[in-house]
Write a protein that holds these residues in place. Structure first.
Motif, PDB file in Angstrom:
ATOM      1  N   GLU A   3      -3.145  21.718   4.199  1.00 35.16           N
ATOM      2  CA  GLU A   3      -3.174  20.443   3.474  1.00 35.16           C
ATOM      3  C   GLU A   3      -4.584  19.873   3.502  1.00 35.16           C
ATOM      4  N   PRO A   4      -4.949  19.065   2.535  1.00 36.08           N
ATOM      5  CA  PRO A   4      -6.276  18.420   2.547  1.00 36.08           C
ATOM      6  C   PRO A   4      -6.390  17.470   3.724  1.00 36.08           C
ATOM      7  N   GLU A   5      -7.681  17.243   4.126  1.00 35.35           N
ATOM      8  CA  GLU A   5      -7.922  16.411   5.309  1.00 35.35           C
ATOM      9  C   GLU A   5      -7.471  14.971   5.089  1.00 35.35           C
ATOM     10  N   ASN A   6      -7.744  14.393   3.943  1.00 36.11           N
ATOM     11  CA  ASN A   6      -7.417  13.007   3.660  1.00 36.11           C
ATOM     12  C   ASN A   6      -6.488  12.920   2.439  1.00 36.11           C
ATOM     13  N   PRO A   7      -5.241  13.312   2.602  1.00 34.36           N
ATOM     14  CA  PRO A   7      -4.337  13.245   1.448  1.00 34.36           C
ATOM     15  C   PRO A   7      -3.999  11.793   1.118  1.00 34.36           C
ATOM     16  N   THR A   8      -3.797  11.537  -0.159  1.00 35.49           N
ATOM     17  CA  THR A   8      -3.354  10.188  -0.528  1.00 35.49           C
ATOM     18  C   THR A   8      -1.887  10.050  -0.202  1.00 35.49           C
ATOM     19  N   PHE A   9      -1.507   8.790   0.076  1.00 36.09           N
ATOM     20  CA  PHE A   9      -0.109   8.557   0.427  1.00 36.09           C
ATOM     21  C   PHE A   9       0.797   8.823  -0.772  1.00 36.09           C
ATOM     22  N   GLY A  10       0.243   8.600  -1.993  1.00 38.30           N
ATOM     23  CA  GLY A  10       1.033   8.842  -3.197  1.00 38.30           C
ATOM     24  C   GLY A  10       1.381  10.306  -3.331  1.00 38.30           C
ATOM     25  N   GLU A  11       0.506  11.244  -2.879  1.00 35.76           N
ATOM     26  CA  GLU A  11       0.802  12.657  -2.973  1.00 35.76           C
ATOM     27  C   GLU A  11       1.830  13.080  -1.913  1.00 35.76           C
ATOM     28  N   ALA A  12       1.788  12.425  -0.751  1.00 36.82           N
ATOM     29  CA  ALA A  12       2.703  12.795   0.326  1.00 36.82           C
ATOM     30  C   ALA A  12       4.113  12.265   0.063  1.00 36.82           C
ATOM     31  N   GLU A  13       4.227  11.028  -0.393  1.00 34.57           N
ATOM     32  CA  GLU A  13       5.540  10.416  -0.570  1.00 34.57           C
ATOM     33  C   GLU A  13       5.455   9.414  -1.723  1.00 34.57           C
ATOM     34  N   PRO A  14       5.958   9.733  -2.887  1.00 39.34           N
ATOM     35  CA  PRO A  14       5.826   8.835  -4.046  1.00 39.34           C
ATOM     36  C   PRO A  14       6.798   7.659  -3.955  1.00 39.34           C
ATOM     37  N   ALA A  15       6.538   6.764  -3.011  1.00 40.79           N
ATOM     38  CA  ALA A  15       7.430   5.626  -2.810  1.00 40.79           C
ATOM     39  C   ALA A  15       6.850   4.341  -3.369  1.00 40.79           C
ATOM     40  N   HIS A  16       5.784   4.423  -4.125  1.00 39.21           N
ATOM     41  CA  HIS A  16       5.120   3.238  -4.629  1.00 39.21           C
ATOM     42  C   HIS A  16       5.018   3.320  -6.143  1.00 39.21           C
ATOM     43  N   ASP A  17       4.595   2.223  -6.735  1.00 38.18           N
ATOM     44  CA  ASP A  17       4.393   2.190  -8.183  1.00 38.18           C
ATOM     45  C   ASP A  17       3.014   2.761  -8.481  1.00 38.18           C
ATOM     46  N   ASP A  18       2.961   3.732  -9.391  1.00 40.41           N
ATOM     47  CA  ASP A  18       1.690   4.373  -9.708  1.00 40.41           C
ATOM     48  C   ASP A  18       0.697   3.430 -10.368  1.00 40.41           C
ATOM     49  N   THR A  25      -3.633   5.612   0.491  1.00 38.02           N
ATOM     50  CA  THR A  25      -4.105   6.542   1.515  1.00 38.02           C
ATOM     51  C   THR A  25      -3.599   6.106   2.881  1.00 38.02           C
ATOM     52  N   GLU A  26      -3.906   6.953   3.893  1.00 36.22           N
ATOM     53  CA  GLU A  26      -3.491   6.625   5.255  1.00 36.22           C
ATOM     54  C   GLU A  26      -4.248   5.433   5.815  1.00 36.22           C
ATOM     55  N   ALA A  27      -5.321   5.020   5.107  1.00 34.02           N
ATOM     56  CA  ALA A  27      -6.066   3.841   5.568  1.00 34.02           C
ATOM     57  C   ALA A  27      -5.237   2.564   5.475  1.00 34.02           C
ATOM     58  N   GLU A  28      -4.135   2.598   4.761  1.00 29.28           N
ATOM     59  CA  GLU A  28      -3.281   1.415   4.671  1.00 29.28           C
ATOM     60  C   GLU A  28      -2.609   1.106   5.999  1.00 29.28           C
ATOM     61  N   GLY A  29      -2.521   2.069   6.858  1.00 33.88           N
ATOM     62  CA  GLY A  29      -1.924   1.829   8.172  1.00 33.88           C
ATOM     63  C   GLY A  29      -0.520   2.374   8.259  1.00 33.88           C
ATOM     64  N   GLN A  30      -0.159   2.786   9.487  1.00 38.98           N
ATOM     65  CA  GLN A  30       1.140   3.393   9.713  1.00 38.98           C
ATOM     66  C   GLN A  30       2.310   2.473   9.383  1.00 38.98           C
ATOM     67  N   PRO A  31       2.239   1.151   9.693  1.00 40.51           N
ATOM     68  CA  PRO A  31       3.381   0.296   9.353  1.00 40.51           C
ATOM     69  C   PRO A  31       3.672   0.279   7.854  1.00 40.51           C
ATOM     70  N   ILE A  32       2.631   0.220   7.028  1.00 39.61           N
ATOM     71  CA  ILE A  32       2.840   0.191   5.585  1.00 39.61           C
ATOM     72  C   ILE A  32       3.348   1.548   5.092  1.00 39.61           C
ATOM     73  N   ILE A  33       2.805   2.631   5.678  1.00 40.43           N
ATOM     74  CA  ILE A  33       3.257   3.970   5.286  1.00 40.43           C
ATOM     75  C   ILE A  33       4.747   4.132   5.590  1.00 40.43           C
ATOM     76  N   ALA A  34       5.176   3.663   6.779  1.00 37.48           N
ATOM     77  CA  ALA A  34       6.589   3.763   7.145  1.00 37.48           C
ATOM     78  C   ALA A  34       7.457   2.921   6.206  1.00 37.48           C
ATOM     79  N   ALA A  35       6.949   1.736   5.859  1.00 37.94           N
ATOM     80  CA  ALA A  35       7.709   0.872   4.950  1.00 37.94           C
ATOM     81  C   ALA A  35       7.812   1.498   3.575  1.00 37.94           C
ATOM     82  N   GLU A  36       6.728   2.163   3.130  1.00 39.27           N
ATOM     83  CA  GLU A  36       6.772   2.850   1.836  1.00 39.27           C
ATOM     84  C   GLU A  36       7.812   3.979   1.846  1.00 39.27           C
ATOM     85  N   GLN A  37       7.896   4.688   2.958  1.00 40.94           N
ATOM     86  CA  GLN A  37       8.884   5.760   3.051  1.00 40.94           C
ATOM     87  C   GLN A  37      10.301   5.211   3.055  1.00 40.94           C
TER      88      GLN A  37
END
Length: 396
Positions: A3-18, A25-37
């Motif tokens: 996998e790429p070193e810095n994948p965008t969160f949209g590529e990993a889990e399309p839980a957001h509006d494009d 990206t993962e720079a949004e933080g783990q709490p937001i990533i978990a909420a998106e999932q």
């Protein structure tokens, strides 16, 4: 494949509006990533935005305090808003009452299989044509008679002094003729100019207000079925049928009162004009229009009109003035016991005491407009009390 070193969160889990916040990206933080999932998990075809979550605890001290503070703020803001928009709200209320008053004519045409837009257009064209024709015929003599009345006022007062000693005594005590001459003459030019400017502002405000009322009335009439349905949708489903019955009855009362009051004022103006012409009282058209306008005001309007006309008739002779007083008393009796019961009495049934109190309160709150609208509002309140409040009190 690595996998790429810095994948965008949209590529990993399309839980957001494009269309929002790209790139994710993962720079949004783990709490937001978990909420998106979790958002992707609860989204479904039946509930694209997820199902509603549990309600807040309304008994929480924070919620109670927040609700109380918000209630005070909203109430205060609403009062300030009403005060600031008082003039516009009055125009809206007038337009709404006129629309309700013209609605019976529009509905009558619609029942004859005429489209509503054509019925509204026809009613407005007829009303506008009658008003325009009246103004075109009445404005020139109104201006002429009004100017003549102002110019001849000192002469009329001098003539009354010579014929009636009481008026001469009042003039000697209060210097009425001198004050009248100063007001009309050119000795106080700044005051006259200020009066002209003030009159210009009043005329401009009246014209702009009339245009606003005209346009709003047209919109209210054109969309009246939709407005009526929207108002009834505010009632709960179980109470909606009775709300429709009561609401339509209120609309009928208001409409009957508006049309009936206009018709009665027209009748009194025509009778007054005939009387003034028959006895040679000056400025008959000007005084008849004044009677029509003042007669729209319940209780006191016709009395004020009679006093003004009797004073002008005094310039002809004292017997003519006294006869004019008798004429207005008879006209008031005819209006109260013949015209009002037959034209609007069956539609708007308001006891005399309630009428007086309603007119006084309406006049104190909104001036002439409040006095005009007081009786139909009182009729609506009495209907609501009779159909809703009194039965509930009787069952307790």
């Amino acid at each position: 494949m690595p996998e790429p070193e810095n994948p965008t969160f949209g590529e990993a889990e399309p839980a957001h509006d494009d269309a929002v916040g790209q790139p994710h990206t993962e720079a949004e933080g783990q709490p937001i990533i978990a909420a998106e999932q979790d958002a992707a998990r609860i989204s479904s075809p039946a509930h694209p935005l997820g199902e509603p979550g549990p309600r807040f605890n309304r008994k929480s001290p924070f919620i109670i305090g927040l609700t109380a503070a918000a209630g005070v703020a909203v109430t205060y803001g609403g009062i300030e808003l009403l005060i600031a928009a008082r003039g516009v709200l009055i125009l809206i209320v007038i337009a709404a009452f006129l629309a309700v008053g013209l609605e019976p004519a529009v509905s009558w045409l619609v029942h004859r299989r005429i489209p509503r837009w054509a019925a509204v257009t026809a009613v407005f064209l007829v009303a506008f044509g009658l008003l325009a024709g009246f103004l075109a015929a009445a404005i020139p003599p109104l201006v002429t008679q009004g100017t003549a009345l102002v110019d001849n006022a000192p002469d009329y007062l001098h003539h009354l002094q010579q014929r009636y000693p009481t008026i001469d005594q009042l003039n000697s005590r209060f210097h009425l003729q001198d004050k009248l001459q100063e007001t009309i003459g050119g000795e106080n030019v700044p005051s006259v100019l200020g009066g002209i400017v003030g009159a210009g502002k009043v005329v401009f405000s009246a014209i702009s207000g009339a245009v606003i009322v005209f346009v709003l009335t047209a919109y209210f009439l054109a969309n009246f079925p939709r407005i009526r349905a929207s108002l009834y949708r505010l009632a709960p489903h179980s109470r909606r049928p009775r709300t429709i019955l009561i609401g339509d009855e209120i609309f009928a009362k208001v409409g009957g009162y508006v049309l009936g009051n206009l018709l009665i004022s027209l009748i009194t103006a025509v009778l007054t004009f005939i009387w003034l012409i028959a006895f040679g009282v000056p400025y008959p058209l000007l005084l008849a229009v004044l009677v029509a306008v003042l007669d729209l005001i319940p209780i006191i309007g016709s009395t004020l009109a009679g006093i003004v006309v009797a004073l002008v008739a005094l310039t002809v002779s004292l017997p003519i003035s006294l006869a004019t007083v008798v004429f207005f008393i008879a006209l008031r009796l005819i209006e109260d016991y013949l015209l009002v019961p037959r034209i609007i009495g069956r539609t708007v049934q308001v006891p005399p005491l309630v009428t007086v109190v309603a007119v006084l309160l309406g006049g104190a709150l909104l001036g002439i407009v409040g006095a005009l609208l007081a009786i139909p509002i009182a009729a609506a309140i009495l209907l609501l009390a009779r159909e809703i409040l009194f039965p509930q009190l009787d069952r307790r």
